[in-house]
Design an enzyme around this catalytic site. Structure first.
Site, PDB file in Angstrom:
ATOM      1  N   TYR A  49       1.315  -0.982   8.979  1.00 23.45           N
ATOM      2  CA  TYR A  49       2.064  -2.117   9.517  1.00 23.45           C
ATOM      3  C   TYR A  49       3.541  -1.785   9.648  1.00 23.45           C
ATOM      4  CZ  TYR A  49       4.066  -3.361   4.926  1.00 23.45           C
ATOM      5  OH  TYR A  49       4.770  -3.365   3.757  1.00 23.45           O
ATOM      6  N   ARG A  68       8.262   5.295  12.998  1.00 22.24           N
ATOM      7  CA  ARG A  68       7.545   5.307  11.718  1.00 22.24           C
ATOM      8  C   ARG A  68       6.102   4.841  11.893  1.00 22.24           C
ATOM      9  NH1 ARG A  68      10.053   2.014   6.898  1.00 22.24           N
ATOM     10  NH2 ARG A  68       9.309   0.297   8.183  1.00 22.24           N
ATOM     11  N   ARG A 116     -19.699  -1.853   7.508  1.00 25.81           N
ATOM     12  CA  ARG A 116     -18.981  -1.430   6.308  1.00 25.81           C
ATOM     13  C   ARG A 116     -19.556  -0.151   5.712  1.00 25.81           C
ATOM     14  NH1 ARG A 116     -18.822  -1.761   0.874  1.00 25.81           N
ATOM     15  NH2 ARG A 116     -16.730  -1.861  -0.041  1.00 25.81           N
ATOM     16  N   HIS A 118     -17.618   3.321   3.539  1.00 25.19           N
ATOM     17  CA  HIS A 118     -16.317   3.874   3.163  1.00 25.19           C
ATOM     18  C   HIS A 118     -15.865   4.946   4.144  1.00 25.19           C
ATOM     19  CE1 HIS A 118     -17.187   1.707  -0.476  1.00 25.19           C
ATOM     20  NE2 HIS A 118     -16.012   2.028  -0.987  1.00 25.19           N
ATOM     21  N   LYS A 164       3.133   3.673   5.638  1.00 26.09           N
ATOM     22  CA  LYS A 164       3.325   2.220   5.521  1.00 26.09           C
ATOM     23  C   LYS A 164       1.974   1.511   5.676  1.00 26.09           C
ATOM     24  CE  LYS A 164       6.671  -1.397   6.638  1.00 26.09           C
ATOM     25  NZ  LYS A 164       6.950  -1.760   5.252  1.00 26.09           N
ATOM     26  N   GLU A 197      11.182   2.830  -5.898  1.00 25.70           N
ATOM     27  CA  GLU A 197      11.747   1.884  -4.930  1.00 25.70           C
ATOM     28  C   GLU A 197      11.380   0.489  -5.387  1.00 25.70           C
ATOM     29  OE1 GLU A 197       9.848   2.404  -1.033  1.00 25.70           O
ATOM     30  OE2 GLU A 197       8.014   3.039  -2.034  1.00 25.70           O
ATOM     31  N   LEU A 222       8.623   4.865   0.522  1.00 24.45           N
ATOM     32  CA  LEU A 222       8.585   4.621   1.959  1.00 24.45           C
ATOM     33  C   LEU A 222       9.908   5.075   2.584  1.00 24.45           C
ATOM     34  CD1 LEU A 222       6.770   3.126   4.131  1.00 24.45           C
ATOM     35  CD2 LEU A 222       8.521   1.364   3.998  1.00 24.45           C
TER      36      LEU A 222
HETATM   37  N1  PDD Z   1       8.921  -3.789   3.424  1.00 25.66           N
HETATM   38  N2  PDD Z   1       9.838   0.218   0.500  1.00 25.66           N
HETATM   39  C1  PDD Z   1       8.741  -0.555   0.597  1.00 25.66           C
HETATM   40  C2  PDD Z   1       7.627  -0.365  -0.382  1.00 25.66           C
HETATM   41  C3  PDD Z   1       8.668  -1.533   1.614  1.00 25.66           C
HETATM   42  O1  PDD Z   1       7.565  -2.295   1.727  1.00 25.66           O
HETATM   43  C4  PDD Z   1       9.754  -1.704   2.508  1.00 25.66           C
HETATM   44  C5  PDD Z   1       9.723  -2.697   3.624  1.00 25.66           C
HETATM   45  C6  PDD Z   1      10.879  -0.878   2.353  1.00 25.66           C
HETATM   46  C7  PDD Z   1      12.066  -0.962   3.270  1.00 25.66           C
HETATM   47  O2  PDD Z   1      11.747  -0.437   4.537  1.00 25.66           O
HETATM   48  P1  PDD Z   1      12.464  -0.932   5.871  1.00 25.66           P
HETATM   49  O3  PDD Z   1      13.912  -0.738   5.668  1.00 25.66           O
HETATM   50  O4  PDD Z   1      11.891  -0.091   6.911  1.00 25.66           O
HETATM   51  O5  PDD Z   1      12.104  -2.405   6.023  1.00 25.66           O
HETATM   52  C8  PDD Z   1      10.876   0.075   1.344  1.00 25.66           C
HETATM   53  C9  PDD Z   1       8.683  -4.738   4.490  1.00 25.66           C
HETATM   54  C10 PDD Z   1       9.903  -5.437   4.924  1.00 25.66           C
HETATM   55  C11 PDD Z   1       7.554  -5.644   4.089  1.00 25.66           C
HETATM   56  O6  PDD Z   1       6.612  -5.125   3.519  1.00 25.66           O
HETATM   57  O7  PDD Z   1       7.594  -6.837   4.373  1.00 25.66           O
END
Ligand code: PDD
Length: 303
Positions: A49, A68, A116, A118, A164, A197, A222
């Site tokens: 996403y 990304r 379904r 895996h 992501k 993070e 991320l």
């Molecule tokens: N989250 N680290 C994680 C685990 C994240 O889920 C996000 C963003 C970031 C920051 O990434 P960016 O600057 O590209 O938004 C870092 C989004 C906003 C979310 O999950 O809603």
């Protein structure tokens, strides 16, 4: 199979809302939009996403989010569901239909629908989902003015946090724990005591010596788009950023801590694990970084 009928079967009969979503080529009232029960996104979180901010009707850091997205998809061998140019048109149409001035666009691509199992069959048609919603710009500004509270939490995620993926259960559990303790964010800490993070943010500190530090990129975090653009903005302003690991203890004794994400920009943490950070108010560096980031993102955005 009649997809339209099956998609709406059993859904409450509601008046179409003013909110619109986009699923696999169709704009649908948000309340009616859905995916198949055997979509691998639903069954296995076999999906990626992006979240993109809209400020004054403009998409922030659009190219970086698409870069990304393509990378996440490549890592999982899911094909891009649509070329960039038409996807950008869908973004704009969704902003228009939802009447968004300030808000976010959420995009999800799943591997697609299959019985379904895996093991993923090859050749599935990926599912593309887009939703949009407004954000309260005043609340965002107030959060930046006052800063937020964070707690620390063990990082219990998998070994490819650079993708992501929608597989966010450890993140949602950590964030829920934070909210239950009256905090906004959970700062994740690895087994060696280093901050990775936030549950949904990148974490930065300003050390006692005035060094701006954020963790270096690896499979552990991320690669945040906001983080990326802040590097460019800081370079323009001739500010130095150090990429290295830092411990929770170092964060606790830092002058400033701030979080970055598309939904936040740069927002200061004023309290961590019940201890004040600096003078318990957003410090000058986080505020400067937010200003530089907002300015560069606006300048780069295209209508
Ligand atoms: N989250 N680290 C994680 C685990 C994240 O889920 C996000 C963003 C970031 C920051 O990434 P960016 O600057 O590209 O938004 C870092 C989004 C906003 C979310 O999950 O809603």
């Amino acid at each position: 199979m009649n997809m339209t009928k099956s998609r709406f079967h059993g859904w409450p009969q509601r008046m179409p809302s003013a909110r619109w979503a986009y699923v696999n080529g169709e704009y649908l009232p948000h309340a009616m939009a859905g995916v198949h029960v055997e979509d691998r996104g639903l069954q296995f979180a076999d999906a990626v996403y992006e979240v993109c901010a809209i400020i004054d009707q403009r998409l922030m850091d659009e190219e970086e989010h698409l870069d990304r997205l393509e990378r996440s998809l490549r890592e999982l061998e899911i094909p891009m569901p649509m070329a960039r140019a038409p996807l950008k048109l869908v973004f704009r149409e969704l902003v228009r239909r939802n009447g968004l001035r300030n808000g976010i666009i959420y995009l999800q691509v799943t591997r697609g629908i299959a019985r379904r199992d895996h093991a993923a069959p090859s050749g599935l048609r990926p599912t593309l989902i887009l939703t949009a919603r407004p954000v309260n710009a005043a609340a965002l500004v107030s959060r930046r003015q006052h800063g937020v509270i964070a707690i620390s939490h063990p990082d219990e995620r998998w070994a490819r946090c650079d993708i992501k993926s929608t597989a966010l259960l450890p993140n949602t559990l950590a964030k829920t724990a934070a909210r239950r303790q009256g905090a906004f964010e959970a700062i994740l800490v690895d087994g060696e005591g280093y901050v990775t993070e936030g549950a949904s943010t990148n974490v930065w500190i300003v050390t006692k010596e005035g060094e701006i530090v954020t963790r270096d990129l690896s499979h552990d975090i991320l690669p945040g788009v906001t983080r990326r653009v802040i590097f460019d903005a800081a370079a323009e302003a001739q500010m130095r950023i150090t990429e290295r690991k830092f411990t929770l203890e170092e964060a606790k004794s830092a002058r400033e801590i701030f979080l970055t994400a598309a939904t936040l920009g740069a927002t200061a943490v004023v309290e961590l694990d019940l201890v004040a950070v600096g003078e318990r108010r957003p410090g000058p560096i986080s505020q400067r970084i937010q200003g530089l980031y907002a300015d560069l993102a606006q300048r780069r955005s295209v209508p």
